[in-house]
Design a protein around this motif. Sequence first.
Motif, PDB file in Angstrom:
ATOM      1  N   LEU A 171      29.974  26.357  38.844  1.00 30.83           N
ATOM      2  CA  LEU A 171      29.545  27.748  38.944  1.00 30.83           C
ATOM      3  C   LEU A 171      30.767  28.656  39.075  1.00 30.83           C
ATOM      4  O   LEU A 171      31.847  28.202  39.465  1.00 30.83           O
ATOM      5  CB  LEU A 171      28.645  27.959  40.175  1.00 30.83           C
ATOM      6  CG  LEU A 171      27.308  27.218  40.217  1.00 30.83           C
ATOM      7  CD1 LEU A 171      26.664  27.385  41.587  1.00 30.83           C
ATOM      8  CD2 LEU A 171      26.371  27.713  39.123  1.00 30.83           C
ATOM      9  N   ALA A 172      30.572  29.941  38.777  1.00 29.77           N
ATOM     10  CA  ALA A 172      31.618  30.934  39.031  1.00 29.77           C
ATOM     11  C   ALA A 172      31.544  31.338  40.497  1.00 29.77           C
ATOM     12  O   ALA A 172      30.472  31.682  40.996  1.00 29.77           O
ATOM     13  CB  ALA A 172      31.422  32.145  38.134  1.00 29.77           C
ATOM     14  N   THR A 173      32.657  31.289  41.195  1.00 31.04           N
ATOM     15  CA  THR A 173      32.694  31.642  42.620  1.00 31.04           C
ATOM     16  C   THR A 173      32.195  33.074  42.840  1.00 31.04           C
ATOM     17  O   THR A 173      31.503  33.353  43.828  1.00 31.04           O
ATOM     18  CB  THR A 173      34.130  31.493  43.158  1.00 31.04           C
ATOM     19  OG1 THR A 173      34.541  30.138  42.960  1.00 31.04           O
ATOM     20  CG2 THR A 173      34.227  31.825  44.625  1.00 31.04           C
ATOM     21  N   ALA A 174      32.529  33.988  41.917  1.00 29.21           N
ATOM     22  CA  ALA A 174      32.131  35.404  42.070  1.00 29.21           C
ATOM     23  C   ALA A 174      30.619  35.536  42.219  1.00 29.21           C
ATOM     24  O   ALA A 174      30.134  36.265  43.084  1.00 29.21           O
ATOM     25  CB  ALA A 174      32.622  36.225  40.872  1.00 29.21           C
ATOM     26  N   GLY A 175      29.863  34.821  41.386  1.00 26.20           N
ATOM     27  CA  GLY A 175      28.407  34.893  41.441  1.00 26.20           C
ATOM     28  C   GLY A 175      27.854  34.333  42.731  1.00 26.20           C
ATOM     29  O   GLY A 175      26.933  34.907  43.342  1.00 26.20           O
ATOM     30  N   VAL A 212      41.824  32.095  30.225  1.00 24.09           N
ATOM     31  CA  VAL A 212      43.038  32.919  30.353  1.00 24.09           C
ATOM     32  C   VAL A 212      42.940  33.681  31.667  1.00 24.09           C
ATOM     33  O   VAL A 212      41.916  34.311  31.958  1.00 24.09           O
ATOM     34  CB  VAL A 212      43.187  33.950  29.204  1.00 24.09           C
ATOM     35  CG1 VAL A 212      44.576  34.598  29.273  1.00 24.09           C
ATOM     36  CG2 VAL A 212      42.966  33.333  27.837  1.00 24.09           C
ATOM     37  N   TYR A 213      44.010  33.611  32.435  1.00 27.77           N
ATOM     38  CA  TYR A 213      44.040  34.289  33.735  1.00 27.77           C
ATOM     39  C   TYR A 213      45.393  34.967  33.919  1.00 27.77           C
ATOM     40  O   TYR A 213      46.439  34.341  33.737  1.00 27.77           O
ATOM     41  CB  TYR A 213      43.794  33.274  34.853  1.00 27.77           C
ATOM     42  CG  TYR A 213      43.927  33.858  36.243  1.00 27.77           C
ATOM     43  CD1 TYR A 213      43.113  34.907  36.663  1.00 27.77           C
ATOM     44  CD2 TYR A 213      44.889  33.361  37.134  1.00 27.77           C
ATOM     45  CE1 TYR A 213      43.242  35.440  37.930  1.00 27.77           C
ATOM     46  CE2 TYR A 213      45.012  33.891  38.407  1.00 27.77           C
ATOM     47  CZ  TYR A 213      44.184  34.933  38.794  1.00 27.77           C
ATOM     48  OH  TYR A 213      44.317  35.467  40.049  1.00 27.77           O
ATOM     49  N   VAL A 219      41.545  27.084  34.666  1.00 26.68           N
ATOM     50  CA  VAL A 219      41.693  28.482  34.234  1.00 26.68           C
ATOM     51  C   VAL A 219      40.331  29.105  33.877  1.00 26.68           C
ATOM     52  O   VAL A 219      39.595  28.564  33.060  1.00 26.68           O
ATOM     53  CB  VAL A 219      42.661  28.582  33.032  1.00 26.68           C
ATOM     54  CG1 VAL A 219      42.987  30.051  32.734  1.00 26.68           C
ATOM     55  CG2 VAL A 219      43.962  27.810  33.327  1.00 26.68           C
ATOM     56  N   PRO A 220      39.999  30.246  34.508  1.00 27.84           N
ATOM     57  CA  PRO A 220      38.684  30.872  34.274  1.00 27.84           C
ATOM     58  C   PRO A 220      38.582  31.556  32.915  1.00 27.84           C
ATOM     59  O   PRO A 220      39.577  31.706  32.191  1.00 27.84           O
ATOM     60  CB  PRO A 220      38.596  31.904  35.405  1.00 27.84           C
ATOM     61  CG  PRO A 220      40.001  32.194  35.787  1.00 27.84           C
ATOM     62  CD  PRO A 220      40.801  30.951  35.520  1.00 27.84           C
ATOM     63  N   ALA A 221      37.365  32.017  32.613  1.00 27.41           N
ATOM     64  CA  ALA A 221      37.132  32.804  31.400  1.00 27.41           C
ATOM     65  C   ALA A 221      37.865  34.139  31.522  1.00 27.41           C
ATOM     66  O   ALA A 221      38.006  34.664  32.629  1.00 27.41           O
ATOM     67  CB  ALA A 221      35.637  33.049  31.222  1.00 27.41           C
TER      68      ALA A 221
END
Length: 297
Positions: free
Chosen positions: A170-174, A251-252, A196-198
């Motif tokens: 999962l994305a941590t932000a969500g 890409v981050y 590396v995240p989206a």
Amino acid sequence: MEKTIKIGTRGSKLALWQAHYTQRMLQDLGIESELIIIKTKGDAIQHLSFDKIEGKGFFTKEIEDALLREEVDMAVHSMKDLPTVQPEGLALTAVSYRANPADCLIINPASVESGALFGLKTGAVVGTSSARRKAQLLDFRPDITLKDIRGNVPTRLEKLKSGDFDAIMLATAGVERLEIDLDGFQVVRFNPREFVPAPAQGVLAFQTRKDDLPVRRVLKKIHRADVAETTNIERKVLQLAGGGCHMPLGVYCEMDPQGNYHVWAAKAPEWNAPVNRIHLSSSTTFELAESVLKALE
């Protein structure tokens, strides 16, 4: 501005959190708004993974069409879902603060293995529908089996709890925005420099009609120029690569206190192919995205 701004949004819990957050920001400026919930192709097709759905922008197109028809005045998107090229007549007017951009691995306690990488048992079944996450997971753990998973976060956690999966991504932000209770699960929070995240993960994008200057002027007041500076680089790499949600590309970008840019990127030709990882630093954005892509290829 006297008129009530109509905000176009998806109806998922996270999309509604994002839209309510935007409403609060506008309210602080003394501006009233109302939410218009729009179902997108990505919401309607729940049985296919992202790489099997045709086209780009399957979480945004219907909302963009409503904007163009003037049924809504602005749209709130997860920036990572927004195609890098804007449709004719629309503009990406402003962006939000950036929540934690990292991905996390949520592991069923029955599938924890001490000493194994990430604490995940050998041969585990991991749920994700993202080609980017699949490629990087396999790069770290070639022994695991990947299985597509769709649905909102509570649905996915239910599937994990019931043993359909050993772990899910999962994305941590969500997770943080929805204040999801992860008690009882083992949580591995990845470093975005390593997993590396989206591009633009954790950021909200506020989209308007190009010619709607009153709404654009309002949104400029909540725009985070510092966030735009780094996410523009991330999204430019994606654009140059010709990619969308189907591409196994992470890409981050970070900016240090001295104003230097540091970019981490990971790309694979296919989700089940070897991953190329790079790290570049530069004092300028000039041709930085081009240099990142060149190093990846």
